[in-house]
Design a protein around this motif. Structure first.
Motif, mmCIF file in Angstrom:
data_model
loop_
_atom_site.group_PDB
_atom_site.id
_atom_site.type_symbol
_atom_site.label_atom_id
_atom_site.label_comp_id
_atom_site.label_asym_id
_atom_site.label_seq_id
_atom_site.Cartn_x
_atom_site.Cartn_y
_atom_site.Cartn_z
ATOM 1 N N PRO A 68 4.581 108.710 -35.569
ATOM 2 C CA PRO A 68 4.154 107.443 -34.982
ATOM 3 C C PRO A 68 3.192 106.710 -35.901
ATOM 4 C CG PRO A 68 2.913 109.241 -34.019
ATOM 5 C CD PRO A 68 3.940 109.869 -34.922
ATOM 6 N N ALA A 69 3.035 105.417 -35.623
ATOM 7 C CA ALA A 69 2.029 104.638 -36.342
ATOM 8 C C ALA A 69 0.657 104.992 -35.777
ATOM 9 C CB ALA A 69 2.311 103.152 -36.180
ATOM 10 N N ARG A 70 -0.381 104.646 -36.513
ATOM 11 C CA ARG A 70 -1.755 104.896 -36.065
ATOM 12 C C ARG A 70 -2.537 103.586 -36.094
ATOM 13 N NH1 ARG A 70 -3.669 110.203 -34.398
ATOM 14 N NH2 ARG A 70 -2.169 111.704 -35.218
ATOM 15 N N THR A 71 -3.337 103.368 -35.050
ATOM 16 C CA THR A 71 -4.206 102.199 -35.042
ATOM 17 C C THR A 71 -5.413 102.480 -35.929
ATOM 18 O OG1 THR A 71 -5.531 102.986 -33.168
ATOM 19 C CG2 THR A 71 -3.506 101.755 -32.663
ATOM 20 N N GLY A 72 -6.226 101.453 -36.149
ATOM 21 C CA GLY A 72 -7.416 101.632 -36.975
ATOM 22 C C GLY A 72 -8.355 102.678 -36.424
ATOM 23 N N SER A 73 -8.340 102.881 -35.101
ATOM 24 C CA SER A 73 -9.203 103.883 -34.476
ATOM 25 C C SER A 73 -8.514 105.237 -34.334
ATOM 26 C CB SER A 73 -9.669 103.387 -33.107
ATOM 27 O OG SER A 73 -8.558 103.013 -32.305
ATOM 28 N N GLY A 74 -7.285 105.346 -34.861
ATOM 29 C CA GLY A 74 -6.614 106.644 -34.879
ATOM 30 C C GLY A 74 -5.666 106.922 -33.729
ATOM 31 N N TYR A 75 -5.482 105.978 -32.807
ATOM 32 C CA TYR A 75 -4.582 106.205 -31.680
ATOM 33 C C TYR A 75 -3.122 106.113 -32.135
ATOM 34 C CZ TYR A 75 -8.564 105.815 -28.526
ATOM 35 O OH TYR A 75 -9.756 106.018 -27.883
ATOM 36 N N ARG A 76 -2.284 106.994 -31.565
ATOM 37 C CA ARG A 76 -0.861 106.981 -31.876
ATOM 38 C C ARG A 76 -0.194 105.817 -31.167
ATOM 39 N NH1 ARG A 76 -2.465 112.232 -31.145
ATOM 40 N NH2 ARG A 76 -1.785 113.784 -32.692
#
Length: 258
Positions: A68-76
């Motif tokens: 999966p992609a990751r947001t800047g804060s690390g969420y999938r």
């Protein structure tokens, strides 16, 4: 790095380099917009795979089968394409009992633009007009098992009495019993005494006990993902035991020809 991780890395490089539209992570033609949270993905797939957990999805990520992609804060964040990839993995595990390394090889082939052969799902219309797809359920009643295999009620009772198949307290059989009964019927047609098949069942149970002992310590640690890792390792070990038994049987049979 696992084979699946290596394939996914190479696929991303091809896409970023402007490679062919026939390469890159499978599936193609499905949205890759990473906008779905892992909880949503789990709930969506639970409609088909009721025992699925968030930790299982995370485990499949650690195995490199879905990234999966990751947001800047690390969420999938997952896409619809990620859901289809997960659906393929879970279906192959459920329907064919394939170990993850084999599923990884299949995904590698799909990522490279190749086709793979997937056995068709059994679909049978029962006597009351109902379409039965056993893979949709973990257990099926004796009537559906009979419809799917052609074995009559008396035969199923005999297989049960000999311990070749085992229903639960409600009289439902594991869906894997469809394949077991089909093989039993083939051997029966070849004139094999069903009582001899009890030794095959006992051998399988002994192998299962050995696998259980080998993965028990990993399962008991209770850390996130350990249960999934233990299940995957049990499947892999089971496949190795099955391959070993087949090769030993072939060796024994070749010895009879000399």
């Amino acid at each position: 790095m696992s084979a699946a991780q290596d394939v996914n890395t190479r696929s991303r490089v091809i896409v970023e380099a402007g490679g062919s539209s026939e390469t890159g992570p499978w599936p193609r033609g499905v949205s890759r917009d990473p906008s779905l949270a892992i909880g949503f993905v789990a709930e969506e797939l639970k409609k088909e795979f009721p025992t699925l957990t968030v930790s299982k999805i995370r485990f499949l990520e650690t195995e490199g089968l879905v990234i999966p992609a990751r947001t800047g804060s690390g969420y999938r964040k997952y896409s619809l394409a990620d859901i289809e990839r997960l659906r393929f993995i879970l279906s192959r595990q459920r329907d064919s009992y394939l170990p993850l390394r084999v599923i990884g090889d299949e995904l590698a082939a799909l990522d490279a633009g190749h086709d793979i052969e997937v056995a068709p799902v059994a679909r049978v219309v029962t006597s009351d007009g109902k379409v039965v797809t056993p893979q949709n359920r973990a257990y099926i009643p004796a009537r559906d098992l009979s419809d799917l295999t052609g074995a009559d009620h008396e035969s199923l009772e005999e297989y049960t009495r000999l311990g070749l198949i085992t229903p639960d307290m409600a009289g439902y059989f594991p869906t894997r019993s469809v394949h077991v009964v089909a093989l039993i019927r083939q051997l029966e047609a070849e004139g094999v005494d069903l009582r001899l098949l009890r030794s095959v069942r006992h051998s399988a149970e002994r192998a299962a006990d050995m696998v259980d002992q080998l993965v028990d310590s990993q399962r008991a640690r209770g850390r996130s993902g350990d249960k999934e890792k233990a299940a995957a390792r049990a499947t892999d070990l089971g496949e190795l035991f099955a391959h070993l038994h087949r090769e030993m049987l072939r060796t024994a049979l070749s010895g009879l020809q000399h």
